[in-house]
Design a protein around this motif. Sequence first.
Motif, short mmCIF file in Angstrom:
data_model
loop_
_atom_site.label_atom_id
_atom_site.label_comp_id
_atom_site.label_asym_id
_atom_site.label_seq_id
_atom_site.Cartn_x
_atom_site.Cartn_y
_atom_site.Cartn_z
N HIS A 45 0.83 -1.21 0.00
CA HIS A 45 0.00 0.00 0.00
C HIS A 45 0.87 1.26 0.00
O HIS A 45 1.80 1.40 0.78
N GLY A 46 0.55 2.16 -0.91
CA GLY A 46 1.26 3.43 -1.01
C GLY A 46 2.56 3.36 -1.78
O GLY A 46 3.26 4.35 -1.91
N ALA A 47 2.88 2.18 -2.30
CA ALA A 47 4.12 2.02 -3.06
C ALA A 47 3.77 1.57 -4.49
O ALA A 47 3.09 2.29 -5.20
N LEU A 48 4.24 0.40 -4.87
CA LEU A 48 4.03 -0.08 -6.23
C LEU A 48 3.42 -1.46 -6.25
O LEU A 48 3.62 -2.25 -5.34
N LEU A 49 2.70 -1.75 -7.33
CA LEU A 49 2.26 -3.09 -7.62
C LEU A 49 3.33 -3.69 -8.52
O LEU A 49 3.59 -3.16 -9.60
N ILE A 50 3.97 -4.74 -8.06
CA ILE A 50 5.05 -5.39 -8.80
C ILE A 50 4.54 -6.74 -9.29
O ILE A 50 3.92 -7.49 -8.54
#
Length: 163
Positions: free
Chosen positions: A84-89
């Motif tokens: 959450h709040g970063a990236l979907l990898i």
Amino acid sequence: MKKQRYMLVLAILIIIVFIAYFTFWWKDPYKEIKLDSPAFIYSDHFNKTTRLTLEGNYNRDDHNFQGSLTIGNNIKLDHVIILHGALLISYEGSERTSVGPVFFDHKQVRISVEITDPGLYKLLTSESYDGKSKLVISSPATTAEEAKTVTEDLMQIKTIFDK
């Protein structure tokens, strides 16, 4: 004889402590997540209702989701990590792809992803990604208003990076 009795009592106390710990205090850090709901894809020039499926486990200790993500009937990302709040990898073998910024609520199981990956952008819109356009998928949502509300609500949730 007394020494053996003390050792037996000590062993029983240790066993009781372990049983109490695993019964009352220890919690499995993994929470199973299954989301199969309507989703809405929107941008300035694109609006579409689709289906989004998310299956896997949320790790409460590491604050991330690991599993699979399916958009519609034909786009399946088998191995994704969501923070959450970063990236979907997304991982395909050893190849890593950053899909885009993601906001995820594991408690209410809601998600909003901005698509910045050119290949996925083209699959979803049939247009080339210009690097500026903002394409967002939000779920659960069936209209642009619902999708924008989900995104705004999720952006308000603190990340693990916030103090």
